[in-house]
Enzyme design. Structure first.
Site, short mmCIF file in Angstrom:
data_model
loop_
_atom_site.label_atom_id
_atom_site.label_comp_id
_atom_site.label_asym_id
_atom_site.label_seq_id
_atom_site.Cartn_x
_atom_site.Cartn_y
_atom_site.Cartn_z
CG ASP A 1 3.33 -6.94 7.16
OD1 ASP A 1 2.82 -6.51 6.01
OD2 ASP A 1 2.49 -7.15 8.09
N GLY A 2 4.57 -7.21 4.10
CA GLY A 2 4.73 -8.07 2.65
C GLY A 2 5.97 -7.78 1.78
CG HIS B 1 -7.93 3.04 -0.73
ND1 HIS B 1 -9.15 2.18 -0.29
CD2 HIS B 1 -7.10 2.15 -0.77
CE1 HIS B 1 -8.87 1.28 -0.21
NE2 HIS B 1 -7.50 0.93 -0.73
CB THR C 1 3.14 0.86 5.89
OG1 THR C 1 1.62 0.48 6.59
CG2 THR C 1 3.81 0.32 7.33
NE ARG D 1 -4.98 -6.05 5.15
CZ ARG D 1 -4.42 -6.09 3.71
NH1 ARG D 1 -5.30 -6.16 2.95
NH2 ARG D 1 -3.21 -5.46 3.65
N GLY E 1 0.87 -1.24 0.05
CA GLY E 1 0.02 -0.14 -0.02
C GLY E 1 0.92 1.14 -0.08
CG ASP F 1 -1.85 -0.16 8.12
OD1 ASP F 1 -2.78 0.62 7.98
OD2 ASP F 1 -1.96 -1.35 7.41
CD GLN G 1 -8.32 5.71 6.93
OE1 GLN G 1 -7.92 5.60 7.97
NE2 GLN G 1 -9.11 5.25 6.22
NE ARG G 2 -3.00 2.95 0.50
CZ ARG G 2 -3.33 1.43 -0.14
NH1 ARG G 2 -3.78 0.61 0.92
NH2 ARG G 2 -3.38 1.25 -1.20
NE ARG H 1 -27.36 9.38 8.72
CZ ARG H 1 -28.61 9.19 9.53
NH1 ARG H 1 -28.62 8.24 10.28
NH2 ARG H 1 -29.83 10.00 9.27
NE ARG I 1 -2.66 -6.22 -2.93
CZ ARG I 1 -2.26 -5.63 -1.59
NH1 ARG I 1 -0.86 -5.65 -1.35
NH2 ARG I 1 -2.71 -4.32 -1.19
CG ASP J 1 1.38 -2.92 10.35
OD1 ASP J 1 2.03 -2.34 9.65
OD2 ASP J 1 0.56 -3.90 9.79
O1 F6P Z 1 -1.68 0.41 3.35
C1 F6P Z 1 -2.16 -0.46 4.25
C2 F6P Z 1 -3.88 -0.64 4.23
O2 F6P Z 1 -3.96 0.63 4.45
C3 F6P Z 1 -4.52 -1.35 5.51
O3 F6P Z 1 -4.72 -0.92 6.51
C4 F6P Z 1 -5.74 -1.84 4.65
O4 F6P Z 1 -6.35 -2.77 5.05
C5 F6P Z 1 -5.20 -1.98 3.27
O5 F6P Z 1 -3.94 -1.00 3.10
C6 F6P Z 1 -6.14 -1.96 2.03
O6 F6P Z 1 -5.39 -1.81 1.02
P1 F6P Z 1 -5.94 -2.37 -0.42
O7 F6P Z 1 -7.24 -1.84 -0.82
O8 F6P Z 1 -5.09 -1.78 -1.42
O9 F6P Z 1 -5.68 -3.92 -0.38
#
Ligand code: F6P
Length: 326
Positions: free
Chosen positions: A106-107, A256, A129, A175, A14, A131, A258-259, A250, A75, A133
């Site tokens: 991590d991936g 996304h 990332t 996630r 991501g 996250d 957030q990215r 609600r 990916r 994490d």
């Molecule tokens: O970048 C990590 C992340 O934001 C996770 O928190 C989220 O679950 C995931 O990406 C979703 O990414 P995609 O929709 O690209 O699989």
């Protein structure tokens, strides 16, 4: 290993705000030390399929404030196979690349670990990332910006929540981890934070809402990490509706958004410093490690340790957030 002559850089997994700042730092540091840099487009997919081209100073001009990644991310199923990784290795050799910087989560590091062990190829990782994490760094590149994005969204939602006496259940990314939920929840004064690292207790949630209703406060913000054990914002809404049929609820899934966006000053500084250290680390013969910053000190952490270690979440922050919002 002899003197480094040519390195390559890629972004994978991501995307996160600050990845471009990290690419720029890697390129500029390498060029400063007379090391050539190649960019690998679309992560490991590009390594397998030879999407590899030189990166010059001009290529990283003006990218410091840009969100996303100029190298793109993807990916790669092929890179998961031994044949795919062999193709990738041959491509690196074809371009006379001596070492690799991978920016991701991590991936990305799991792939890097396989690759460097199989081909005895030097690889250094940068934590990119939203996250947060990864073990071995207090902050990952992009996390601070993502938290700020969430906080500004919640600030806006609160206006409507208050004006219409509504309960907003805001689902944020994460996630497997609750870092974004935790810090954005605290920074936005949200009443309840649900994260995967702690068991969600619906009775406790109900009790908090009941107390608010007693005080005639019928607006609230609940932050839920997407990976929470209870199942996300929709599930939380369902249980609140069952127990408090008169409350208006609600769900807002920030997704996304957030990215993306321009990286915060913090993320630019972090990415710049870590990018510089990645090149210096390779020059010193380091490999198989992620560069992190712990207590403002640079650390080189083996990939194995950096991957999937969630033990550093600060649960006290959750308690503080919930006391302050009660
Ligand atoms: O970048 C990590 C992340 O934001 C996770 O928190 C989220 O679950 C995931 O990406 C979703 O990414 P995609 O929709 O690209 O699989």
């Amino acid at each position: 290993m002899g003197t480094l002559k040519r390195i390559a850089v890629l972004t994978s997994g991501g995307d996160s705000p600050g990845m471009n700042a990290a690419i720029r730092a890697v390129v500029k540091t390498a060029l400063y030390y007379d090391i050539e840099v190649y960019g690998i487009y679309r992560g490991y997919h590009g390594m397998v399929n030879d999407l590899i081209t030189p990166l010059k100073r001009e290529d990283v001009k003006f990218i410091l404030p840009l969100g996303g990644t100029i190298l793109k991310s993807a990916r790669s199923e092929e890179f998961r196979t031994t044949e795919g990784r062999k193709k990738a290795y041959e491509n690196l050799k074809k371009h006379s690349i001596d070492a690799l910087v991978v920016i991701g989560g991590d991936g990305t590091f799991t792939g890097a670990k396989f690759f460097m062990n199989e081909f005895d190829f030097p690889v250094i990782g940068l934590p990119g990332t939203i996250d947060n994490d990864l073990f071995g760094t207090d902050y990952t590149i992009g996390y601070d910006t993502a938290v700020n994005t969430v906080v500004s969204a919640i600030d806006k939602l609160r206006d409507t929540a208050y004006s219409h006496d509504m309960v907003f259940i805001v689902e944020v990314m994460g996630r497997d981890a609750g870092f974004i939920a935790l810090r954005s929840g605290l920074a936005s004064g949200s009443g309840k934070i649900l994260i995967p690292e702690t068991k969600t207790c619906t009775d406790e949630l109900s009790e908090r809402l009941r107390k608010r209703i007693e005080r005639d406060e019928t607006s609230a913000i609940i932050v839920v990490a997407e990976g929470d054990d209870f199942g996300g914002a929709a599930e939380v809404k369902k249980i609140i509706n069952e127990r408090f049929p008169d409350l208006k609820t609600r769900v807002t899934i920030l997704g996304h958004i957030q990215r993306g966006g321009t990286p915060s000053a913090f993320d630019r500084i972090l990415a710049s410093g870590l990018g510089y250290q990645a090149v210096k680390g390779l020059m010193d013969g380091k490999s198989g490690v992620m560069v992190g910053s712990v207590n403002r000190k640079i650390e080189f952490v083996p990939f194995d340790r950096s991957i999937k270690h969630h033990d550093k979440i600060n649960i006290e922050l959750k308690n503080i957030a919930e006391i302050l919002a009660s």
